[in-house]
Design an enzyme around this catalytic site. Structure first.
Site, PDB file in Angstrom:
ATOM      1  N   GLY A  13       0.825  -1.201   0.000  1.00 51.45           N
ATOM      2  CA  GLY A  13       0.000   0.000   0.000  1.00 51.45           C
ATOM      3  C   GLY A  13       0.859   1.251   0.000  1.00 51.45           C
ATOM      4  O   GLY A  13       0.517   2.270   0.608  1.00 51.45           O
ATOM      5  N   ARG A  16       0.218   5.686  -1.634  1.00 52.63           N
ATOM      6  CA  ARG A  16      -0.396   6.924  -1.142  1.00 52.63           C
ATOM      7  C   ARG A  16      -0.502   6.856   0.379  1.00 52.63           C
ATOM      8  O   ARG A  16      -0.281   5.829   1.009  1.00 52.63           O
ATOM      9  CB  ARG A  16      -1.771   7.123  -1.766  1.00 52.63           C
ATOM     10  CG  ARG A  16      -2.802   6.128  -1.295  1.00 52.63           C
ATOM     11  CD  ARG A  16      -4.175   6.421  -1.890  1.00 52.63           C
ATOM     12  NE  ARG A  16      -4.307   5.863  -3.233  1.00 52.63           N
ATOM     13  CZ  ARG A  16      -5.258   6.223  -4.090  1.00 52.63           C
ATOM     14  NH1 ARG A  16      -6.146   7.124  -3.747  1.00 52.63           N
ATOM     15  NH2 ARG A  16      -5.317   5.659  -5.289  1.00 52.63           N
ATOM     16  N   ASP A  63      -1.547  -7.139  -5.823  1.00 53.47           N
ATOM     17  CA  ASP A  63      -2.869  -7.264  -5.223  1.00 53.47           C
ATOM     18  C   ASP A  63      -2.737  -8.277  -4.101  1.00 53.47           C
ATOM     19  O   ASP A  63      -2.535  -9.477  -4.357  1.00 53.47           O
ATOM     20  CB  ASP A  63      -3.884  -7.739  -6.277  1.00 53.47           C
ATOM     21  CG  ASP A  63      -5.308  -7.836  -5.740  1.00 53.47           C
ATOM     22  OD1 ASP A  63      -5.489  -7.818  -4.505  1.00 53.47           O
ATOM     23  OD2 ASP A  63      -6.238  -7.962  -6.564  1.00 53.47           O
ATOM     24  N   VAL A  64      -2.829  -7.823  -2.856  1.00 56.54           N
ATOM     25  CA  VAL A  64      -2.571  -8.725  -1.730  1.00 56.54           C
ATOM     26  C   VAL A  64      -3.664  -9.767  -1.546  1.00 56.54           C
ATOM     27  O   VAL A  64      -3.534 -10.669  -0.709  1.00 56.54           O
ATOM     28  CB  VAL A  64      -2.372  -7.931  -0.414  1.00 56.54           C
ATOM     29  CG1 VAL A  64      -1.176  -6.995  -0.519  1.00 56.54           C
ATOM     30  CG2 VAL A  64      -3.638  -7.159  -0.020  1.00 56.54           C
ATOM     31  N   ASN A  90       0.922  -2.795   5.200  1.00 59.36           N
ATOM     32  CA  ASN A  90       0.058  -1.633   5.345  1.00 59.36           C
ATOM     33  C   ASN A  90      -1.160  -1.599   4.422  1.00 59.36           C
ATOM     34  O   ASN A  90      -2.112  -0.868   4.697  1.00 59.36           O
ATOM     35  CB  ASN A  90       0.910  -0.376   5.092  1.00 59.36           C
ATOM     36  CG  ASN A  90       0.087   0.875   5.001  1.00 59.36           C
ATOM     37  OD1 ASN A  90      -0.401   1.389   6.005  1.00 59.36           O
ATOM     38  ND2 ASN A  90      -0.089   1.385   3.789  1.00 59.36           N
ATOM     39  N   SER A 142      -5.888  -0.479  13.286  1.00 59.65           N
ATOM     40  CA  SER A 142      -6.688   0.744  13.411  1.00 59.65           C
ATOM     41  C   SER A 142      -7.293   0.785  14.803  1.00 59.65           C
ATOM     42  O   SER A 142      -7.544  -0.263  15.412  1.00 59.65           O
ATOM     43  CB  SER A 142      -7.815   0.761  12.377  1.00 59.65           C
ATOM     44  OG  SER A 142      -8.720   1.828  12.618  1.00 59.65           O
ATOM     45  N   TYR A 155     -14.962  -3.302   8.556  1.00 53.08           N
ATOM     46  CA  TYR A 155     -13.599  -2.770   8.665  1.00 53.08           C
ATOM     47  C   TYR A 155     -13.055  -2.985  10.079  1.00 53.08           C
ATOM     48  O   TYR A 155     -11.917  -3.434  10.264  1.00 53.08           O
ATOM     49  CB  TYR A 155     -13.615  -1.286   8.322  1.00 53.08           C
ATOM     50  CG  TYR A 155     -12.283  -0.581   8.468  1.00 53.08           C
ATOM     51  CD1 TYR A 155     -11.305  -0.695   7.489  1.00 53.08           C
ATOM     52  CD2 TYR A 155     -12.017   0.211   9.580  1.00 53.08           C
ATOM     53  CE1 TYR A 155     -10.093  -0.041   7.610  1.00 53.08           C
ATOM     54  CE2 TYR A 155     -10.806   0.877   9.708  1.00 53.08           C
ATOM     55  CZ  TYR A 155      -9.845   0.738   8.726  1.00 53.08           C
ATOM     56  OH  TYR A 155      -8.638   1.396   8.854  1.00 53.08           O
TER      57      TYR A 155
END
Length: 259
Positions: A13, A16, A63-64, A90, A142, A155
């Site tokens: 990732g 960005r 692409d993970v 990440n 997170s 999420y």
């Protein structure tokens, strides 16, 4: 600082936001970078920025969710740099949805990237690190993995999974001298976070700018994270200063969540 002089740091990732900030932070501290992203142009953009810092870089489109991509990522990294010293695991996605709107496809997409992808990247990289009996793995979780987030339940579940796998992997990999930790960012100035803020704003009947002010008022330090705040913690956890730290999930959120 040159804490990572000639070390090899793989960032997923990396195109960005937090991932790009991680790649640049490690490059600034002397590391060579593998910049992996699902969007080729973004991987190349980060690679160009690393090159400007005078470090070697290998941009890769990954692409993970795809096992073949993960194996190619590790194989090409080892072929190019001969080793992997640090993994910044990440890559992640978010969808802002009410619980009753989440479809099976939504659930699978979020968890395939955020949990399944994170695990299999970690597994593949750890196999290489174990051969050298050395490595640092930093997973991006997170604060949503620690507290309820009604508008993105899937999420939160995926990030709770990252926290648990971090702890479990830390136990498994400790005999190989591999440290595994997680960072739990709070509200961060990224495209993905802005999407969530826009969703909250709509629910509250506010403008995005007003919703940002409401959110910042909830943060004891009074500001949202910049991606560099997360990158700084990643650099610490990957450094020798953190050799005695493993299996932990650290909040970087200005005090928003204090556990």
């Amino acid at each position: 600082m040159t804490r990572f002089a000639d070390k090899v740091v793989l960032v997923t990732g990396a195109g960005r936001g937090i991932g790009r900030a991680m790649a640049l932070r490690f490059a600034q501290e002397g590391a060579n970078i593998v910049a992996a992203d699902i969007e080729p142009a973004l991987a190349e953009s980060t690679a160009a920025a690393v090159n400007e810092l005078g470090r070697q870089v290998l941009p890769l489109t990954v692409d993970v969710r795809q096992q073949g991509d993960i194996q190619r990522l590790v194989t090409q990294t080892v072929e190019h740099f001969r080793r992997i010293d640090v993994l910044c695991n990440n890559a992640g996605v978010l969808r802002f949805q009410d619980m009753f709107e989440i479809t099976e496809a939504d659930w699978d997409f979020v968890n395939d990237v955020n949990t399944k992808g994170v695990f299999f990247v970690m597994q593949a990289v750890a196999r290489e690190m174990a051969k050298r009996r050395s490595g640092k793995i930093v997973n991006t979780a997170s604060i949503s993995g620690k507290q309820p987030e009604p508008q993105f339940l899937h999420y939160g579940v995926s990030k709770a999974g990252v926290i648990h796998m971090t702890k479990s992997a830390a136990v498994v990999l400790a005999p190989y001298n591999i440290n595994v930790n997680a960072i739990c960012p709070g509200t961060t100035v990224t495209d993905m976070s802005l999407m969530a803020t826009a969703g909250r704003a709509k629910i509250m009947g506010l403008s995005v700018e007003e919703a940002i002010k409401v959110r910042e008022a909830q943060i004891p330090i009074g500001r949202r994270n910049q991606p560099d705040d997360i990158a700084a913690m990643a650099a610490f956890l990957a450094s020798p200063d953190a050799d005695q730290i493993t299996g932990q999930a650290f909040n970087v959120d200005g005090g928003l969540v204090m556990y």
